[in-house]
Design an enzyme around this catalytic site. Structure first.
Site: not given
Ligand code: AMP
Length: 189
Positions: A13, A88, A127, A133, A144
């Site tokens: 993404k 989400r 990654r 990370r 996740r």
């Molecule tokens: P991402 O990089 O988009 O995979 O986001 C990394 C982490 O940030 C996720 O696993 C969540 O813990 C948090 N996060 C990102 N976007 C959201 C969202 N819309 N709602 C809740 N937690 C989020």
């Protein structure tokens, strides 16, 4: 253009969002990136978010919604934006609907990047090694993916029913996927 990009963790993404937002000249809004920035700076938002992120859980809706409301109210979002990783949850969809309605806006497309789950786990493990990370250990990766299928996958059906969902095969080279994505939303550059 107002776009939303969806897909499980590791679907690519972030990479695709950067390419498409660049072609369209609209800001790329990644809630994950905003949280990570805050974690890095040790802000109160970052300290709170980190607890959830490190466990593979979602940050609470009220915190996330307020952050997005503030971001899409900035002047650079007036002519469009690409949301990556938000909404989400069904509750976040309701909040986004309200934010858009108040501004007199609507979403043009919701794009789902579809991927093979085994491939995704492989990408995430790689990654984690490359970027260090803390939310990419194998156990957290599994959580996740589980949280995604429980809380976020239902949004696909919801947006499908609205007729704005476009499903794009996310497997293959970055440029191939980007070309499919552009075709799906009717942009030719
Ligand atoms: P991402 O990089 O988009 O995979 O986001 C990394 C982490 O940030 C996720 O696993 C969540 O813990 C948090 N996060 C990102 N976007 C959201 C969202 N819309 N709602 C809740 N937690 C989020």
């Amino acid at each position: 253009m107002r776009l939303l990009l969806m897909g499980p963790p590791g679907a690519g993404k972030g990479t695709q969002a950067q390419i498409v937002s660049g072609s369209l000249g609209i800001p790329h809004i990644s809630t994950g990136d905003i949280f990570r920035l805050n974690v890095g700076q040790g802000t109160p938002l970052g300290i709170e978010a980190k607890r959830y992120m490190d466990a593979g859980e979602y940050v609470p809706d009220d915190v996330t919604n307020a952050m997005v409301r503030d971001r899409i109210g900035q002047p650079d979002c007036a002519n469009g934006f690409l949301l990556d990783g938000f909404p989400r949850t069904v509750e976040q969809v309701g909040e986004l609907d309200a934010m858009l309605r108040e501004a007199g806006w609507s979403l043009d497309y919701v794009v789902e990047l579809t991927v093979d789950i085994d491939e995704v786990v492989g990408r995430l493990v790689k990654r984690a090694a490359d970027q260090g990370r803390t939310d990419d250990s194998e156990e957290v990766i599994r959580r996740r993916l589980e949280v995604y299928s429980l809380q976020t996958a239902p949004l696909i059906e919801l947006y499908g029913a609205r007729g704005i969902l476009r499903q794009v095969d996310g497997m293959g080279a970055v440029e191939e996927v980007a070309a499919r994505l552009r075709a799906a939303i009717g942009i030719d550059h």
